[in-house]
Design an enzyme around this catalytic site. Structure first.
Site, PDB file in Angstrom:
ATOM      1  N   TYR A  86       0.810  -1.215   0.000  1.00  0.00           N
ATOM      2  CA  TYR A  86       0.000   0.000   0.000  1.00  0.00           C
ATOM      3  C   TYR A  86       0.848   1.271   0.000  1.00  0.00           C
ATOM      4  CZ  TYR A  86      -2.929  -3.741   1.838  1.00  0.00           C
ATOM      5  OH  TYR A  86      -3.553  -4.943   2.027  1.00  0.00           O
ATOM      6  N   TYR A  99     -12.987  -6.812   5.741  1.00  0.00           N
ATOM      7  CA  TYR A  99     -11.762  -6.921   4.927  1.00  0.00           C
ATOM      8  C   TYR A  99     -11.492  -8.397   4.705  1.00  0.00           C
ATOM      9  CZ  TYR A  99      -7.064  -6.952   3.230  1.00  0.00           C
ATOM     10  OH  TYR A  99      -5.973  -7.192   2.443  1.00  0.00           O
ATOM     11  N   ASP A 114     -14.618 -15.775   7.714  1.00  0.00           N
ATOM     12  CA  ASP A 114     -13.212 -15.503   7.431  1.00  0.00           C
ATOM     13  C   ASP A 114     -12.509 -15.325   8.775  1.00  0.00           C
ATOM     14  OD1 ASP A 114     -10.769 -14.381   6.922  1.00  0.00           O
ATOM     15  OD2 ASP A 114     -11.494 -12.924   5.454  1.00  0.00           O
ATOM     16  N   LYS A 128      -2.779 -16.772   8.093  1.00  0.00           N
ATOM     17  CA  LYS A 128      -1.940 -15.998   9.015  1.00  0.00           C
ATOM     18  C   LYS A 128      -1.264 -16.841  10.107  1.00  0.00           C
ATOM     19  CE  LYS A 128      -4.087 -11.454   8.355  1.00  0.00           C
ATOM     20  NZ  LYS A 128      -2.963 -10.633   7.975  1.00  0.00           N
TER      21      LYS A 128
HETATM   22  N1  PMP Z   1      -9.031 -11.975   5.497  1.00  0.00           N
HETATM   23  C1  PMP Z   1      -8.736 -11.291   6.598  1.00  0.00           C
HETATM   24  C2  PMP Z   1      -9.755 -11.168   7.704  1.00  0.00           C
HETATM   25  C3  PMP Z   1      -7.491 -10.694   6.731  1.00  0.00           C
HETATM   26  O1  PMP Z   1      -7.195  -9.993   7.850  1.00  0.00           O
HETATM   27  C4  PMP Z   1      -6.540 -10.859   5.697  1.00  0.00           C
HETATM   28  C5  PMP Z   1      -5.160 -10.254   5.786  1.00  0.00           C
HETATM   29  N2  PMP Z   1      -5.052  -9.047   6.426  1.00  0.00           N
HETATM   30  C6  PMP Z   1      -6.901 -11.582   4.553  1.00  0.00           C
HETATM   31  C7  PMP Z   1      -8.151 -12.132   4.496  1.00  0.00           C
HETATM   32  C8  PMP Z   1      -5.954 -11.753   3.409  1.00  0.00           C
HETATM   33  O2  PMP Z   1      -4.910 -12.597   3.745  1.00  0.00           O
HETATM   34  P1  PMP Z   1      -3.511 -12.521   2.948  1.00  0.00           P
HETATM   35  O3  PMP Z   1      -2.924 -11.200   3.266  1.00  0.00           O
HETATM   36  O4  PMP Z   1      -2.742 -13.676   3.483  1.00  0.00           O
HETATM   37  O5  PMP Z   1      -3.837 -12.666   1.497  1.00  0.00           O
END
Ligand code: PMP
Length: 709
Positions: A298, A426, A527, A556
């Site tokens: 970013y 997100y 998610d 993660k």
């Molecule tokens: N979903 C959520 C809730 C996230 O916090 C993130 C990463 N910040 C992602 C999806 C995307 O994961 P990545 O950065 O490993 O592509």
């Protein structure tokens, strides 16, 4: 005999309860292990920690007149540091290897048996425990096991006592290689001088080079250097006591290092890389190459935000090029839950790398993937039966969305072709994932006409920490009435919306969402890429609501932050639906189920299995609550929110990230990266109380000193 204990500790850091345990291995029988053990105990005592020194197996014990055996090393510990409780656990008369001494007496020594005896003592001790090995690293305990088998079972950091003399490099490298072959990573080495040094120019050169060469070739830090201490040979106890005091003083930085404190840098230890005189200490061409040629997240390619050069991580710390050791408040974006460089994770990685770093997953399978899938399904919410491994969180979200769309199509419901979600979410940066991110603070405007058009319900307004009013779900209900019939799925971050605003909402809202999904024939995709694996205080955040999803995304922290890996888990119903009439799930990343990542993830889930994370997260929550409470009502602060190991200050206006970050580093020695209006932390679960206070003090400071404006 108790069974094998689970690993309890992380490298160079306190365990969750503040106990520190260290094993001492030697590069040979007379490498100075006992001096190191006794000296570390003395240094720990001088730092106010209560030391315990243990000698699990002692051979060569003289038999007294009453027939009992005396333990010489335990006597040394007591002399070195009068207050040290010291114990030798298994005593043998013959001065030889444990396997031989035990065989002659018809007794058995096993790694598991010893580990059990050690754990009985260690678990009762609050403070700093040093466990001295026997002989050199590869000393046999019995006909099949050697000392590293014991270290591997204990899982405590190992410090290598290396005698500094001719041949030291060879012995140190062999010892480190032997430990690593058993999956044991040493935390560092301590140079000892069991005999006086020769005084030729060559002798001096050899001794000075040994330290540097061992450090370079093993990649391990030299934690301390103990010279030959003549006083220890003195007949007079008072003189010997002075010698021990000197040794303890020399070992204070090593104890601080092992407690996860400042970097051990014994006097005269060369910097690994000479710092230059720029403000960050980084080589100027590294940073300018970075600025000119590398894109960071970013950022503008032309006016990138400032980047700092990290050279090392350990425990809860990120070490910058200039040597500054920062307390990490971010766990590298939610990932490093066990802290950095955890020996169990590194051992899993190393062992897998030696066998099979990667192999395609099309048509082949392997134990790391199968073992991980078993563990994941065991711990995941009920109903999930099938795992699709992806290589990042965003890809797992893409896969989850495709699963949902294919499920509806295959079921003869082609009209269900949109995804419903809530604002403030997100889910990642790929096109499909972006389409379900918040349409305002996400990137929709940039990609208008390209992103699939999805349906949005209002942001959940209900607070996690306030009573729930059913009217707070009216917006969601209206969105279902309007879009439910055309929606394949509802995707949400359960309980905690992360990058979209660090907002924590009420579990009842999630329960209502689950009901509405059922009512409208939509799948519920949760998610948990950010929230999974304990972060909110439940293993999965949906546990707060007792809600079970149809599809679950994880990522993660799945690998404890060592490798990139994510997964989409589906119920049997979803899997059967997608595959109805010969249907196949149309996705297959090249690095799908990468064995290295799966092996590390398996080890990370093993670390979670003993449940200690729950206490850690509760402890962090209490500390963040206490540390951030004074910010409530301060000018500029709109809200203070804490849930599990996540603490958030929401400010009135967007802030200058670069300025704040510099303030955090320079004034407080912490790594906190704010964004938009949010200053937030989600530290590794092992973060000790003192470091949590450092983090919250820094956050309070940013507000009271007006750095945020
Ligand atoms: N979903 C959520 C809730 C996230 O916090 C993130 C990463 N910040 C992602 C999806 C995307 O994961 P990545 O950065 O490993 O592509």
């Amino acid at each position: 005999m108790t069974s094998s204990p689970a690993p309890l500790n992380v490298p160079g850091t306190a365990s969750s309860t503040g106990h520190i345990r260290v094993c001492i291995a030697g590069t040979g029988t007379d490498a100075g292990k006992t001096v190191v053990t006794a000296g570390l105990a003395g240094a720990a005592r001088s730092l106010g920690l209560v030391p315990l020194a243990l000698k699990p197996v002692q051979t060569g014990c003289p038999r007294g007149a009453d027939g009992s055996l005396a333990a010489p090393d335990a006597a040394v510990y007591r002399e070195a540091c009068a207050a040290v409780p010291a114990e030798a656990l298994l005593l043998f008369e013959d001065a030889c290897s444990p396997h031989l001494a035990a065989r002659r007496e018809g007794r058995a020594v096993t790694a598991a048996g010893l580990a059990g005896l050690i754990m009985e003592r260690v678990e009762k001790h609050e403070g700093f425990t040093v466990i001295e090995g026997a002989g050199g690293v590869m000393v046999p305990l019995n006909d099949t096991e050697t000392l590293p088998d014991l270290f591997a079972l204990l899982g405590f950091p190992v410090v290598l006592a290396a005698a500094n003399r001719l041949g030291a490099v060879n012995h140190a490298l062999l010892s480190v290689a032997a430990l690593r072959a058993r999956g044991v990573e040493a935390a560092g080495f301590i140079l000892t001088m069991p005999a006086p040094a020769g005084d030729s120019e060559l002798d001096r050169r050899i001794l000075a080079d040994n330290r540097e060469t061992i450090a370079r070739m093993t990649g391990l830090p030299c934690l301390a250097e103990i010279p030959f201490v003549e006083e220890l040979r003195a007949p007079d106890a008072a003189v010997r006591a002075r010698g021990w005091e000197r040794i303890a003083r020399l070992l204070v930085p090593a104890v601080e290092f092992l407690c996860g404190g400042r970097e051990a840098q014994p006097e005269g230890t060369p910097e690994k890389v000479a710092p230059d005189n720029s403000s960050t200490g980084s080589a100027p061409d590294l940073l300018s190459f970075d600025r000119e040629h590398i894109w960071h997240p970013y950022t503008s390619a032309l006016r990138p935000l400032r980047a700092y050069e990290a050279v090392e991580t350990r425990g809860t710390r990120i070490i910058l090029r200039d040597g500054q050791s920062l307390v990490d408040g971010m766990a590298s974006w939610w990932c490093a839950i066990h802290g950095y460089n955890h020996p169990a994770l590194l051992a899993a990685l190393r062992a897998q790398a030696a066998r099979m770093p990667h192999v395609m997953f099309g048509g082949l399978t392997h134990e790391p993937a199968v073992g991980l899938a078993r563990k994941l399904l065991d711990m995941a919410p009920a109903g999930l039966e099938r795992v699709f491994f992806a290589d990042s969180g965003s890809v797992a979200v893409e896969v989850a969305l495709k699963m949902a769309l294919q499920y509806q199509q295959a079921g003869g419901r082609p009209e269900k072709s949109r995804i419903l979600t809530v604002r403030g979410g997100y889910h990642g940066d790929t096109l499909g994932a972006m389409s379900v991110c918040d349409p305002e603070n996400g990137m929709h405007a940039l990609f208008r006409g390209v992103l699939p058009r999805q349906a949005f319900a209002p942001r959940p307004e209900c607070r996690f920490d306030a009573p729930y009013d059913p009217a707070q779900a009216l917006g969601l209900e209206a969105a279902f009435r309007e879009h439910g019939p055309a929606a394949a799925a509802l995707i949400m971050e359960p309980i905690l919306q992360g990058a979209g605003g660090m907002w924590m909402y009420h579990p009842q809202y999630l329960r209502r969402a689950r009901e509405l999904c059922r009512e409208y024939g939509c799948l519920l995709v949760l998610d948990e890429i950010a929230t999974g694996f304990g972060r909110t205080g439940e293993l999965f955040a949906c546990g707060w609501a007792g809600v079970e999803p149809d599809i679950l995304c994880v990522g993660k922290a799945l690998t404890g932050g060592v490798m990139t890996l994510a997964a989409a888990l589906a119920t049997g119903e979803v899997a059967r639906g997608v595959s109805r009439d010969g249907g196949v799930l149309m996705h297959g990343p090249t690095f799908m189920a990468n064995p290295l990542a799966c092996a590390v993830a398996g080890a990370s889930l093993d670390l979670l299995a003993d449940g200690a994370w729950r206490e850690d997260v509760a402890r962090i929550e209490a500390a963040l609550d206490k540390g951030l409470a004074p910010c409530r009502g301060m000018p500029g602060v709109r809200d203070v929110r804490v849930l599990g190991a996540v603490g958030v200050l929401e400010m009135e206006r967007p802030m200058n990230t670069e300025r704040l970050q510099e303030y955090f580093i320079r004034e407080h020695g912490v790594w906190i990266r704010p964004f938009a209006r949010l200053i937030y932390v989600m530290p590794p679960y092992i973060t000790p109380a003192g470091e949590l206070e450092t983090l919250t003090r820094a956050m309070r400071g940013a507000v009271t000193e007006n750095v945020w404006e």
